[in-house]
Scaffold this motif. Structure first.
Motif, PDB file in Angstrom:
ATOM      1  N   ALA A 190      -7.638  16.442  13.830  1.00  0.00           N
ATOM      2  CA  ALA A 190      -6.728  15.348  14.184  1.00  0.00           C
ATOM      3  C   ALA A 190      -5.337  15.592  13.602  1.00  0.00           C
ATOM      4  CB  ALA A 190      -7.288  14.022  13.681  1.00  0.00           C
ATOM      5  N   GLN A 191      -5.278  16.100  12.380  1.00  0.00           N
ATOM      6  CA  GLN A 191      -3.979  16.439  11.779  1.00  0.00           C
ATOM      7  C   GLN A 191      -3.263  17.485  12.635  1.00  0.00           C
ATOM      8  OE1 GLN A 191      -4.077  17.634   7.647  1.00  0.00           O
ATOM      9  NE2 GLN A 191      -5.639  16.127   7.143  1.00  0.00           N
ATOM     10  N   ALA A 192      -4.010  18.506  13.064  1.00  0.00           N
ATOM     11  CA  ALA A 192      -3.411  19.579  13.849  1.00  0.00           C
ATOM     12  C   ALA A 192      -2.849  19.046  15.157  1.00  0.00           C
ATOM     13  CB  ALA A 192      -4.444  20.670  14.114  1.00  0.00           C
ATOM     14  N   GLN A 193      -3.568  18.136  15.786  1.00  0.00           N
ATOM     15  CA  GLN A 193      -3.090  17.579  17.050  1.00  0.00           C
ATOM     16  C   GLN A 193      -1.830  16.742  16.841  1.00  0.00           C
ATOM     17  OE1 GLN A 193      -6.376  15.604  18.973  1.00  0.00           O
ATOM     18  NE2 GLN A 193      -7.257  17.523  19.678  1.00  0.00           N
ATOM     19  N   ALA A 194      -1.780  16.004  15.749  1.00  0.00           N
ATOM     20  CA  ALA A 194      -0.579  15.223  15.461  1.00  0.00           C
ATOM     21  C   ALA A 194       0.620  16.133  15.215  1.00  0.00           C
ATOM     22  CB  ALA A 194      -0.824  14.320  14.252  1.00  0.00           C
ATOM     23  N   ILE A 195       0.403  17.222  14.481  1.00  0.00           N
ATOM     24  CA  ILE A 195       1.492  18.166  14.201  1.00  0.00           C
ATOM     25  C   ILE A 195       1.905  18.908  15.465  1.00  0.00           C
ATOM     26  CG2 ILE A 195       2.071  20.281  12.933  1.00  0.00           C
ATOM     27  CD1 ILE A 195       0.254  19.132  10.673  1.00  0.00           C
ATOM     28  N   GLN A 196       0.949  19.206  16.299  1.00  0.00           N
ATOM     29  CA  GLN A 196       1.259  19.826  17.587  1.00  0.00           C
ATOM     30  C   GLN A 196       2.266  18.972  18.363  1.00  0.00           C
ATOM     31  OE1 GLN A 196      -1.889  19.610  20.553  1.00  0.00           O
ATOM     32  NE2 GLN A 196      -1.496  21.741  21.167  1.00  0.00           N
ATOM     33  N   ALA A 197       2.026  17.656  18.380  1.00  0.00           N
ATOM     34  CA  ALA A 197       2.948  16.747  19.072  1.00  0.00           C
ATOM     35  C   ALA A 197       4.296  16.684  18.366  1.00  0.00           C
ATOM     36  CB  ALA A 197       2.323  15.357  19.153  1.00  0.00           C
ATOM     37  N   GLY A 198       4.282  16.714  17.023  1.00  0.00           N
ATOM     38  CA  GLY A 198       5.534  16.666  16.276  1.00  0.00           C
ATOM     39  C   GLY A 198       6.390  17.900  16.472  1.00  0.00           C
ATOM     40  N   LEU A 199       5.749  19.072  16.490  1.00  0.00           N
ATOM     41  CA  LEU A 199       6.503  20.306  16.690  1.00  0.00           C
ATOM     42  C   LEU A 199       7.090  20.377  18.097  1.00  0.00           C
ATOM     43  CD1 LEU A 199       4.270  22.967  14.875  1.00  0.00           C
ATOM     44  CD2 LEU A 199       6.403  21.948  14.075  1.00  0.00           C
ATOM     45  N   ALA A 200       6.404  19.780  19.064  1.00  0.00           N
ATOM     46  CA  ALA A 200       6.917  19.781  20.431  1.00  0.00           C
ATOM     47  C   ALA A 200       8.262  19.064  20.513  1.00  0.00           C
ATOM     48  CB  ALA A 200       5.908  19.120  21.365  1.00  0.00           C
ATOM     49  N   GLU A 201       8.495  18.113  19.609  1.00  0.00           N
ATOM     50  CA  GLU A 201       9.763  17.380  19.605  1.00  0.00           C
ATOM     51  C   GLU A 201      10.957  18.279  19.315  1.00  0.00           C
ATOM     52  OE1 GLU A 201      10.165  13.647  17.626  1.00  0.00           O
ATOM     53  OE2 GLU A 201       8.012  13.287  17.651  1.00  0.00           O
ATOM     54  N   ILE A 202      10.736  19.370  18.582  1.00  0.00           N
ATOM     55  CA  ILE A 202      11.863  20.276  18.296  1.00  0.00           C
ATOM     56  C   ILE A 202      11.835  21.504  19.198  1.00  0.00           C
ATOM     57  CG2 ILE A 202      11.937  19.473  15.896  1.00  0.00           C
ATOM     58  CD1 ILE A 202      10.866  22.311  15.126  1.00  0.00           C
ATOM     59  N   GLY A 203      10.880  21.524  20.139  1.00  0.00           N
ATOM     60  CA  GLY A 203      10.832  22.619  21.097  1.00  0.00           C
ATOM     61  C   GLY A 203       9.850  23.717  20.773  1.00  0.00           C
ATOM     62  N   ILE A 204       9.001  23.517  19.770  1.00  0.00           N
ATOM     63  CA  ILE A 204       7.985  24.523  19.444  1.00  0.00           C
ATOM     64  C   ILE A 204       6.654  24.100  20.048  1.00  0.00           C
ATOM     65  CG2 ILE A 204       6.649  25.603  17.608  1.00  0.00           C
ATOM     66  CD1 ILE A 204       9.050  25.525  15.832  1.00  0.00           C
ATOM     67  N   TYR A 246      12.045  15.488   6.210  1.00  0.00           N
ATOM     68  CA  TYR A 246      11.828  15.384   7.655  1.00  0.00           C
ATOM     69  C   TYR A 246      13.128  15.071   8.373  1.00  0.00           C
ATOM     70  CZ  TYR A 246      10.230  13.368  12.069  1.00  0.00           C
ATOM     71  OH  TYR A 246      10.058  13.076  13.396  1.00  0.00           O
ATOM     72  N   ASP A 247      13.505  15.961   9.304  1.00  0.00           N
ATOM     73  CA  ASP A 247      14.777  15.800  10.012  1.00  0.00           C
ATOM     74  C   ASP A 247      14.695  16.602  11.313  1.00  0.00           C
ATOM     75  OD1 ASP A 247      17.437  15.972  10.949  1.00  0.00           O
ATOM     76  OD2 ASP A 247      18.240  15.750   8.913  1.00  0.00           O
ATOM     77  N   VAL A 248      14.487  15.910  12.422  1.00  0.00           N
ATOM     78  CA  VAL A 248      14.331  16.576  13.714  1.00  0.00           C
ATOM     79  C   VAL A 248      15.581  17.363  14.093  1.00  0.00           C
ATOM     80  CG1 VAL A 248      14.050  16.202  16.200  1.00  0.00           C
ATOM     81  CG2 VAL A 248      12.593  14.972  14.579  1.00  0.00           C
ATOM     82  N   ASP A 249      16.762  16.755  13.905  1.00  0.00           N
ATOM     83  CA  ASP A 249      18.002  17.431  14.275  1.00  0.00           C
ATOM     84  C   ASP A 249      18.212  18.692  13.446  1.00  0.00           C
ATOM     85  OD1 ASP A 249      18.561  15.534  16.202  1.00  0.00           O
ATOM     86  OD2 ASP A 249      19.757  14.283  14.860  1.00  0.00           O
ATOM     87  N   ALA A 250      17.944  18.596  12.143  1.00  0.00           N
ATOM     88  CA  ALA A 250      18.097  19.770  11.276  1.00  0.00           C
ATOM     89  C   ALA A 250      17.117  20.869  11.667  1.00  0.00           C
ATOM     90  CB  ALA A 250      17.897  19.378   9.817  1.00  0.00           C
ATOM     91  N   ALA A 251      15.905  20.468  12.043  1.00  0.00           N
ATOM     92  CA  ALA A 251      14.908  21.454  12.467  1.00  0.00           C
ATOM     93  C   ALA A 251      15.358  22.159  13.747  1.00  0.00           C
ATOM     94  CB  ALA A 251      13.558  20.772  12.667  1.00  0.00           C
ATOM     95  N   LYS A 252      15.903  21.397  14.693  1.00  0.00           N
ATOM     96  CA  LYS A 252      16.396  21.997  15.932  1.00  0.00           C
ATOM     97  C   LYS A 252      17.553  22.957  15.650  1.00  0.00           C
ATOM     98  CE  LYS A 252      15.173  18.268  19.161  1.00  0.00           C
ATOM     99  NZ  LYS A 252      15.703  17.232  20.072  1.00  0.00           N
ATOM    100  N   LYS A 253      18.414  22.582  14.717  1.00  0.00           N
ATOM    101  CA  LYS A 253      19.554  23.440  14.358  1.00  0.00           C
ATOM    102  C   LYS A 253      19.057  24.767  13.761  1.00  0.00           C
ATOM    103  CE  LYS A 253      23.775  23.596  11.575  1.00  0.00           C
ATOM    104  NZ  LYS A 253      24.604  22.875  10.561  1.00  0.00           N
ATOM    105  N   LEU A 254      18.070  24.695  12.880  1.00  0.00           N
ATOM    106  CA  LEU A 254      17.501  25.910  12.291  1.00  0.00           C
ATOM    107  C   LEU A 254      16.898  26.798  13.379  1.00  0.00           C
ATOM    108  CD1 LEU A 254      15.800  24.374   9.134  1.00  0.00           C
ATOM    109  CD2 LEU A 254      17.491  26.227   9.096  1.00  0.00           C
ATOM    110  N   LEU A 255      16.237  26.173  14.329  1.00  0.00           N
ATOM    111  CA  LEU A 255      15.618  26.926  15.410  1.00  0.00           C
ATOM    112  C   LEU A 255      16.689  27.631  16.256  1.00  0.00           C
ATOM    113  CD1 LEU A 255      12.625  27.252  15.997  1.00  0.00           C
ATOM    114  CD2 LEU A 255      12.817  25.447  17.722  1.00  0.00           C
ATOM    115  N   ALA A 256      17.782  26.920  16.502  1.00  0.00           N
ATOM    116  CA  ALA A 256      18.877  27.524  17.272  1.00  0.00           C
ATOM    117  C   ALA A 256      19.507  28.678  16.508  1.00  0.00           C
ATOM    118  CB  ALA A 256      19.932  26.459  17.588  1.00  0.00           C
ATOM    119  N   GLU A 257      19.692  28.504  15.201  1.00  0.00           N
ATOM    120  CA  GLU A 257      20.265  29.570  14.376  1.00  0.00           C
ATOM    121  C   GLU A 257      19.349  30.791  14.338  1.00  0.00           C
ATOM    122  OE1 GLU A 257      20.843  27.685  10.628  1.00  0.00           O
ATOM    123  OE2 GLU A 257      22.648  26.580  11.255  1.00  0.00           O
ATOM    124  N   ALA A 258      18.059  30.569  14.531  1.00  0.00           N
ATOM    125  CA  ALA A 258      17.100  31.676  14.542  1.00  0.00           C
ATOM    126  C   ALA A 258      17.096  32.410  15.882  1.00  0.00           C
ATOM    127  CB  ALA A 258      15.705  31.150  14.234  1.00  0.00           C
ATOM    128  N   GLY A 259      17.865  31.854  16.857  1.00  0.00           N
ATOM    129  CA  GLY A 259      17.922  32.490  18.170  1.00  0.00           C
ATOM    130  C   GLY A 259      17.039  31.846  19.210  1.00  0.00           C
TER     131      GLY A 259
END
Length: 535
Positions: A389-403, A356-369
């Motif tokens: 409930a799991q899906a809602q928690a992940i929805q919030a987590g993915l929003a942190e990296i811009g997805i 788990y690494d928010v910054d690394a995830a954002k970097k991968l997303l940027a490299e993907a365009g």
């Protein structure tokens, strides 16, 4: 003490769990979700059997009782175990065992499988169980084009009746998966040949089991009564006079156990709210540590963004699996590959991937365009257990990296079919194949349009060859399976979350739940044929 990171995810999870009521609806069925702890917990009652009792079970209820109409095996078993026996059984410790077939032998070159059949067994309509019945059933499964049954039995070329109590399955290729096929309801359940042509088979099953159908409300409730003809071949089965199987949402299931309205239920909502009753002995948790259930996110690579490996890797890197397990997976293990640690070929090294690494995830997303993030659209969510409930928690987590993702609840019994027909970017559900064979898992995960709409990656196809070859050694097959799992992890074909189930909730009057008495458990649910109520 919990870390700040875990506290944050637990806070998100708490909000998600509270909101999940709106997503799931009060009528959603319960299923096997939660965590498997070491040991099996309490073993239940050892008192005298009450043969006049009704055993009330909380479980997912199928909309059809015909195995050919089932999208998969696990939830079919939960509704049909009282009426349909299978050719082979799967033991609690993950081995094949006799059921309606008492012996099985592969030919030296793996081209045939000989089955010796149990004698003296009759269907509840009086028809004898024999080789002709086996042939009629398997031929029907094979002919059900487009069904999960046809897929499961695809390796069978023909069935020869050698003698009344012996059949020979001719195989299109040497494959170990055939044993699993005849041990699950969608390939191994035996229906009376007289009933196979009945138009009402979906609502009026006729099997060799200890029970006959009394009533059926599709998706809601089933009542079975013990057969009265004296022809129950399994002396451990048929002890309750009646079995009622009803669909409950997780919280409703727990409340029903607490108040004595249910005798048995999967701990779909965890056990926290029942801790007082567990401590006092009013409710017992029967752990199921051999369960191979894996859950997580399916990713549709036909969606342009998800065809990009870096986007899929970013999603995996954005998942705080350990905190999600702490919030939702009581006793479960975080999982990076969509394959259980209980089977040969598990890629141990792969579990260190995607920390788990928010910054690394954002970097991968940027490299993907996608430096500013992206909106993937609406994911489908299994209306089952803690999944919303799991899906809602992940929805919030993915929003942190811009997805950004949307969520739409779908009945779990219809989910994979709808996913395959829609253009949804993915779904949240179970990745489990009801199989002890790695090849069956791979067929489900990597070759089925129901689960991988984009099709098998070209580079993966050679790796899948020979995983189930019965002419190879166990070591050779294990190495092939591990190579497949390695490819899946490195290419982030899925975004798994966790493995395991919490276990089964039972009341103190429930017996027959000792170690080894719950067959089918490796698939996350149990065949309750040995379970009973005591006086």
């Amino acid at each position: 003490m919990r870390s700040k990171r875990e506290q944050r995810w637990l806070s998100v999870a708490a909000v998600a769990a509270a909101g999940a009521v709106a997503l799931t609806g009060c009528g959603s069925p319960s299923a096997a979700v939660g965590g498997a702890a070491a040991g099996t917990g309490s073993q239940g009652s050892t008192g005298e059997v009450d043969t006049n009792a009704t055993m009330r079970v909380g479980a997912t209820v199928a909309t059809s009782l015909d195995p050919v109409a089932a999208p998969e095996a696990v939830r079919t078993l939960m509704s049909t175990w009282p009426v349909y026996d299978r050719l082979l059984q799967v033991t609690e410790d993950g081995q094949y065992a006799p059921m309606l077939a008492t012996e099985w032998t592969f030919s030296d070159n793996g081209s045939t499988l000989d089955l010796k059949l149990r004698e003296g067994v009759t269907f509840t309509d009086g028809t004898p169980f024999n080789g002709d019945a086996v042939k009629a059933n398997i031929d029907r499964y094979r002919a059900a084009t487009g069904s999960a049954s046809a897929t499961a039995t695809a390796a069978i070329s023909s069935v020869d009746v050698v003698a009344p109590n012996e059949v020979k399955l001719r195989l299109s290729r040497p494959t170990t998966t055939i044993l699993n096929t005849i041990a699950i309801p969608i390939g191994g359940a035996m229906i009376s040949p007289k009933a196979l042509g009945n138009a009402d088979l979906a609502t009026k099953p006729v099997g060799t089991g200890a029970y006959v159908l009394e009533s059926f409300e599709p998706g809601q409730k089933i009542t079975y009564k013990r057969r009265s003809d004296g022809n129950i071949w399994d002396t451990n089965a048929g002890k309750p006079a009646e079995v009622q199987i009803g669909a409950y949402a997780p919280d409703a299931s727990n409340n029903a156990i607490r108040t004595g309205q249910l005798d048995v239920a999967q701990a779909g909502g965890g056990t926290t709210q029942l801790q007082s009753e567990i401590d006092s002995g009013k409710v017992i948790v029967r752990r199921q540590p051999t369960a191979s259930t894996v859950s997580g996110m399916f990713l549709n690579s036909t969606i342009p963004a998800l065809a990009n490996i870096k986007v899929r890797q970013a999603i995996n890197t954005a998942l705080d699996r350990e905190s999600l397990v702490a919030a939702f997976g009581e006793g479960q293990a975080a999982r990076v590959q969509p394959f259980p640690s209980t089977l040969p070929g598990f890629y141990e090294a792969g579990e260190k991937s995607y920390a788990y690494d928010v910054d690394a995830a954002k970097k991968l997303l940027a490299e993907a365009g996608y430096p500013n993030g992206l909106d993937l659209g609406e994911f489908l969510v299994a209306n089952n257990g803690r999944m919303p409930a799991q899906a809602q928690a992940i929805q919030a987590g993915l929003a942190e990296i811009g997805i950004q993702i949307g969520l739409r609840s779908v009945d779990i019994l219809q989910l994979t079919t709808e996913y395959s027909k829609s253009n949804a970017p993915g779904m949240f559900t179970y990745m489990t194949s009801a199989s002890l064979d790695p090849s069956a898992w791979f067929t489900w995960l990597y070759t089925s349009p129901l689960t991988l709409p984009g099709g098998t990656p070209e580079a993966m196809k050679p790796l899948l060859v020979g995983v189930d070859d019965s002419s190879l050694s166990d070591t050779e097959r294990k190495a092939k399976a591990e190579a497949v799992n390695k490819f899946s992890v490195e290419n982030a074909l899925y975004a798994p979350l966790m493995q395991g189930v919490t276990g089964m909730l039972i009341t103190p009057k429930v017996g027959g739940t000792g170690t080894g008495n719950l067959p089918f458990t490796p698939f996350g649910v149990s065949d309750l044929r040995n379970v009973y109520i005591t006086k």
